[in-house]
Design a protein around this motif. Structure first.
Motif, PDB file in Angstrom:
ATOM      1  N   LYS A   2       0.853  -1.184   0.000  1.00  0.00           N
ATOM      2  CA  LYS A   2       0.000   0.000   0.000  1.00  0.00           C
ATOM      3  C   LYS A   2       0.891   1.237   0.000  1.00  0.00           C
ATOM      4  O   LYS A   2       1.839   1.324   0.774  1.00  0.00           O
ATOM      5  N   ILE A   3       0.561   2.190  -0.856  1.00  0.00           N
ATOM      6  CA  ILE A   3       1.318   3.442  -0.949  1.00  0.00           C
ATOM      7  C   ILE A   3       0.321   4.590  -0.884  1.00  0.00           C
ATOM      8  O   ILE A   3      -0.662   4.612  -1.637  1.00  0.00           O
ATOM      9  N   ILE A  49       3.258   0.556   3.168  1.00  0.00           N
ATOM     10  CA  ILE A  49       3.031  -0.655   3.951  1.00  0.00           C
ATOM     11  C   ILE A  49       3.336  -1.841   3.039  1.00  0.00           C
ATOM     12  O   ILE A  49       2.658  -2.047   2.027  1.00  0.00           O
ATOM     13  N   THR A  50       4.372  -2.593   3.364  1.00  0.00           N
ATOM     14  CA  THR A  50       4.790  -3.689   2.499  1.00  0.00           C
ATOM     15  C   THR A  50       4.073  -4.976   2.883  1.00  0.00           C
ATOM     16  O   THR A  50       3.530  -5.107   3.993  1.00  0.00           O
ATOM     17  N   ASP A  51       4.123  -5.944   1.988  1.00  0.00           N
ATOM     18  CA  ASP A  51       3.469  -7.228   2.280  1.00  0.00           C
ATOM     19  C   ASP A  51       4.265  -8.064   3.269  1.00  0.00           C
ATOM     20  O   ASP A  51       3.803  -9.130   3.698  1.00  0.00           O
ATOM     21  N   LYS A  54       6.419  -4.284   6.877  1.00  0.00           N
ATOM     22  CA  LYS A  54       7.096  -3.013   7.100  1.00  0.00           C
ATOM     23  C   LYS A  54       6.092  -1.859   7.007  1.00  0.00           C
ATOM     24  O   LYS A  54       5.247  -1.825   6.098  1.00  0.00           O
ATOM     25  N   ILE A  55       6.178  -0.920   7.945  1.00  0.00           N
ATOM     26  CA  ILE A  55       5.404   0.320   7.880  1.00  0.00           C
ATOM     27  C   ILE A  55       6.431   1.448   7.809  1.00  0.00           C
ATOM     28  O   ILE A  55       7.139   1.722   8.780  1.00  0.00           O
ATOM     29  N   ILE A  56       6.502   2.067   6.646  1.00  0.00           N
ATOM     30  CA  ILE A  56       7.588   2.992   6.336  1.00  0.00           C
ATOM     31  C   ILE A  56       7.031   4.378   6.059  1.00  0.00           C
ATOM     32  O   ILE A  56       6.038   4.524   5.337  1.00  0.00           O
ATOM     33  N   VAL A 178      11.973  -1.687  -1.462  1.00  0.00           N
ATOM     34  CA  VAL A 178      12.315  -0.279  -1.262  1.00  0.00           C
ATOM     35  C   VAL A 178      13.837  -0.114  -1.335  1.00  0.00           C
ATOM     36  O   VAL A 178      14.567  -0.647  -0.496  1.00  0.00           O
ATOM     37  N   GLU A 179      14.276   0.626  -2.340  1.00  0.00           N
ATOM     38  CA  GLU A 179      15.699   0.907  -2.532  1.00  0.00           C
ATOM     39  C   GLU A 179      15.968   2.373  -2.207  1.00  0.00           C
ATOM     40  O   GLU A 179      15.183   3.247  -2.563  1.00  0.00           O
TER      41      GLU A 179
END
Length: 275
Positions: A2-3, A49-51, A54-56, A178-179
């Motif tokens: 999610k972005i 929010i990655t699968d 991670k909540i970034i 995420v890079e």
């Protein structure tokens, strides 16, 4: 994955400063201003929010600690980022990572808050790793004359004291999706996150390309400390974005959040508006 973009507030910056050597007769056709040349800028944060859980957060706005000192920017419609996260079902303590593109006040001011009970500064995201480039951290601690008024030790000291700071020296992956890449020009060691989603590669361009009007490589802000470097770094970012169909997220554009870009001959321009 999610972005989502979150606008943490707005302020006014002088159009001449934002567009440098470009005359107003040119930039005013691309970006509006008021009667005193003030351009409304957003302070845009990005929630990822990655699968893998991670909540970034990417950048977090100016916060409220230095508004009186910075009153000439005429901040308005400021949002509490913690409350914005809670509206989305996320507690600040759940944020796993904070990526700070650079440490100018309008990008990292919410990193710390004053505890109302103790009066001491505390990290706003106490369990998050805060990613900063080593070059930017050293510039923050020992700023050059052109940037010193944009840095406030109070924004980051509590983060460093709690060992929440992760310094990077080269391009690196925070996680597979995420890079973090390093771009110079605006300030030494600015981080540009590349987010690899199923739909697009989203590039949080930061102050490398802060506005869609800044897509033209020659349109370089007077805030950039190394303008020739800025020009070359913009070309580097734009050529890949055009070739691979990447989507640029503009951190300061109050009217356009995100777009793809295209190159026609030697001219770069926005293509498809996204987000």
């Amino acid at each position: 994955m999610k972005i989502e973009t979150i606008d943490t507030g707005y302020f006014y910056a002088d159009g001449g400063a934002m567009f440098g050597a470009i005359p107003k007769t040119a930039w005013s056709r691309r970006y509006p201003s008021n009667e005193t040349n003030g351009c409304v800028l957003s302070m845009r944060s990005l929630l990822i929010i990655t699968d893998t859980g991670k909540i970034i957060l990417v950048d977090n706005g100016a916060g409220d600690k230095h508004l009186k000192q910075l009153s000439y920017y005429n901040f308005f419609d400021l949002a509490d980022l913690g409350e914005e996260l809670r509206k989305r079902g996320i507690e600040p303590e759940e944020v796993t990572d904070v990526i700070l593109t650079h440490l100018h006040f309008d990008h990292c001011g919410y990193s710390t808050q004053i505890n109302k009970e103790t009066g001491k500064l505390t990290p706003s995201f106490p369990n998050a790793t805060h990613w900063v480039s080593r070059k930017q951290w050293e510039n923050f601690l020992h700023p050059n004359a052109l940037e010193k008024d944009s840095y406030f030790l109070e924004n980051m000291q509590a983060v460093a004291d709690r060992s929440l700071l992760q310094l990077i020296d080269t391009d690196t992956h925070l996680c597979p999706d995420v890079e973090l890449r390093i771009f110079d020009g605006h300030t030494p060691g600015q981080i540009v996150p590349y987010i690899y989603s199923p739909d697009y590669t989203y590039v949080f361009a930061g102050d490398v390309i802060p506005l869609v009007a800044s897509v033209s490589p020659e349109w370089i802000s007077a805030y950039d400390t190394f303008p020739v470097t800025s020009y070359n770094e913009k070309i580097r970012l734009l050529d890949e974005a055009c070739h691979k169909g990447q989507a640029l997220i503009y951190c300061h554009d109050a009217y356009t959040k995100c777009s793809t870009v295209k190159k026609v001959n030697n001219f770069y321009t926005k293509e498809k508006i996204l987000l």
